[in-house]
Design a protein around this motif. Structure first.
Motif, PDB file in Angstrom:
ATOM      1  N   VAL A   1     -29.214  12.486  -0.502  1.00  0.00           N
ATOM      2  CA  VAL A   1     -29.752  12.198   0.831  1.00  0.00           C
ATOM      3  C   VAL A   1     -30.175  13.514   1.483  1.00  0.00           C
ATOM      4  O   VAL A   1     -29.331  14.342   1.828  1.00  0.00           O
ATOM      5  N   PRO A   2     -31.482  13.729   1.668  1.00  0.00           N
ATOM      6  CA  PRO A   2     -31.942  14.980   2.290  1.00  0.00           C
ATOM      7  C   PRO A   2     -31.773  14.957   3.808  1.00  0.00           C
ATOM      8  O   PRO A   2     -31.445  13.925   4.404  1.00  0.00           O
ATOM      9  N   PHE A   3     -32.036  16.101   4.435  1.00  0.00           N
ATOM     10  CA  PHE A   3     -31.829  16.265   5.864  1.00  0.00           C
ATOM     11  C   PHE A   3     -33.144  16.114   6.645  1.00  0.00           C
ATOM     12  O   PHE A   3     -33.425  16.878   7.562  1.00  0.00           O
ATOM     13  N   ILE A   4     -33.924  15.131   6.277  1.00  0.00           N
ATOM     14  CA  ILE A   4     -35.176  14.822   6.968  1.00  0.00           C
ATOM     15  C   ILE A   4     -35.426  13.331   6.810  1.00  0.00           C
ATOM     16  O   ILE A   4     -34.979  12.709   5.828  1.00  0.00           O
ATOM     17  N   ASP A   5     -36.084  12.723   7.775  1.00  0.00           N
ATOM     18  CA  ASP A   5     -36.354  11.293   7.755  1.00  0.00           C
ATOM     19  C   ASP A   5     -37.406  10.985   6.689  1.00  0.00           C
ATOM     20  O   ASP A   5     -38.606  11.175   6.902  1.00  0.00           O
ATOM     21  N   THR A   6     -36.955  10.492   5.552  1.00  0.00           N
ATOM     22  CA  THR A   6     -37.872  10.233   4.437  1.00  0.00           C
ATOM     23  C   THR A   6     -38.618   8.910   4.602  1.00  0.00           C
ATOM     24  O   THR A   6     -39.489   8.593   3.785  1.00  0.00           O
ATOM     25  N   ASP A   7     -38.308   8.135   5.646  1.00  0.00           N
ATOM     26  CA  ASP A   7     -39.145   6.975   5.960  1.00  0.00           C
ATOM     27  C   ASP A   7     -40.439   7.413   6.636  1.00  0.00           C
ATOM     28  O   ASP A   7     -41.426   6.672   6.648  1.00  0.00           O
ATOM     29  N   SER A   8     -40.414   8.629   7.201  1.00  0.00           N
ATOM     30  CA  SER A   8     -41.571   9.124   7.940  1.00  0.00           C
ATOM     31  C   SER A   8     -42.267  10.286   7.255  1.00  0.00           C
ATOM     32  O   SER A   8     -43.484  10.456   7.400  1.00  0.00           O
ATOM     33  N   PHE A   9     -41.511  11.111   6.518  1.00  0.00           N
ATOM     34  CA  PHE A   9     -42.055  12.314   5.897  1.00  0.00           C
ATOM     35  C   PHE A   9     -41.833  12.285   4.385  1.00  0.00           C
ATOM     36  O   PHE A   9     -40.837  11.745   3.900  1.00  0.00           O
TER      37      PHE A   9
END
Length: 332
Positions: free
Chosen positions: A173-181
């Motif tokens: 799980v990365p530290f950025i919103d992967t639904d958006s970026f």
């Protein structure tokens, strides 16, 4: 009035009209909480310098409340919506900061995010020119983000993969919103580590301009990265940003009572720290005691979250260059 200026945040626009009837017709490219002011000017046409009297009428426009969970609430309608808006053209708008972002660090546009997409710092500095020449998303004011701008995207629901030995990243799980970026871990096929997802900013360390501050969205850290590594130029994932050029620019006011207000964020700070190191539990207890005492006249003090604390960091200062901590001298 003989002239009226509309002030939106730190931007100014001249209104048209006369007397008491003034209009302004333009789409405002600003999202979030901001203030609107109207300044009416009465000008006396006399010899010598122009004499000007100003009357300022201020009205606060409420925008969006950050719910700290990937959503925002429209303060006017109460509607809860996603923080990030996918504009459908490779750009994403952040309703909290008012910034518009390039959606993907896929620089070569081949649909994959890998080592070949990474840029050196010099290449990253030139990259906005490429987007502006293309009118990417319909705009020509793209720029390389500052560290404060890029850090605004960090999402602390991520999990640090340090020490993870498998090459399978599907469960991470990365530290950025992967639904958006769009996001990718390090390119292990190119010899990189999984945590090699360092993203570039325009912010160099004032104490050593061969080092930039970047964000690693794989492990959730800000770090100073050398511009060279093992004798070669280090490379970074890069996305550009546009809009709201005042984001991350402090506007401190010394209230004269031991507090400092940052008009840029709306936060009030104690001017002095507690004077000694505390662990986290001790810090919570110290704050609780201050509230019981109505410290500096208030009873709603709290420990700042990491983004709040980061907001007062001053990257133009350092022990080596200003003989100070990296914080504005308005603080003691």
């Amino acid at each position: 009035a003989k002239g009226v200026t509309l002030v939106v945040g730190k931007n100014t626009f001249e209104m048209t009209g006369s007397g008491t009837n003034w209009t302004f017709k333009r789409r405002l490219d600003q999202i979030g909480d901001f203030k609107v002011s109207m300044i009416a000017r009465n000008v006396d046409d006399v010899d010598g310098p122009m004499a000007t009297a100003a009357l300022k009428i201020e009205k606060e426009i409420k925008g969006y409340k950050d719910n700290k969970n990937g959503t925002v609430t429209n303060r006017k309608t109460g509607k809860v919506m996603a923080r990030f808006i996918d504009n459908g053209d490779g750009t994403v708008t952040d309703l909290v900061t008012g910034l518009m972002w390039q959606q993907s660090p896929d620089v070569d546009g081949d649909g994959d995010i890998e080592a070949d997409d990474k840029l050196t710092f010099d290449e990253a500095l030139d990259y906005p020119d490429t987007l502006n020449a293309r009118r990417f998303g319909g705009y020509t004011d793209w720029r390389l983000p500052t560290i404060k701008e890029l850090y605004s995207l960090i999402d602390f629901s991520g999990v640090d993969p340090s020490g993870y030995e498998s090459s399978d990243t599907s469960g991470l799980v990365p530290f950025i919103d992967t639904d958006s970026f769009d996001f990718a871990y390090g390119d292990t096929d190119a010899g990189e580590r999984i945590i090699d997802s360092q993203w570039a900013t325009s912010t160099l360390y004032v104490g050593n301009t061969n080092m930039l501050f970047g964000v690693n969205f794989a492990d959730g850290r800000i770090k100073g990265y050398g511009l060279t590594l093992f004798g070669q130029d280090k490379t970074f994932f890069t996305v550009c940003v546009r809009g709201n050029t005042s984001y991350g620019v402090n506007d401190f006011v010394n209230n004269g009572d031991g507090t400092v207000t940052d008009n840029a964020t709306g936060l009030m700070w104690a001017q002095n720290d507690n004077g000694q190191g505390l662990d986290w539990t001790e810090a919570l207890a110290w704050i609780e005691q201050r509230n019981a005492e109505a410290y500096l006249g208030y009873q709603d003090w709290r420990l700042p979250n990491v983004k709040e604390l980061h907001s007062i960091l001053d990257y133009t200062r350092s022990p080596d260059t200003t003989a100070s901590a990296a914080i504005d001298p308005v603080f003691d």
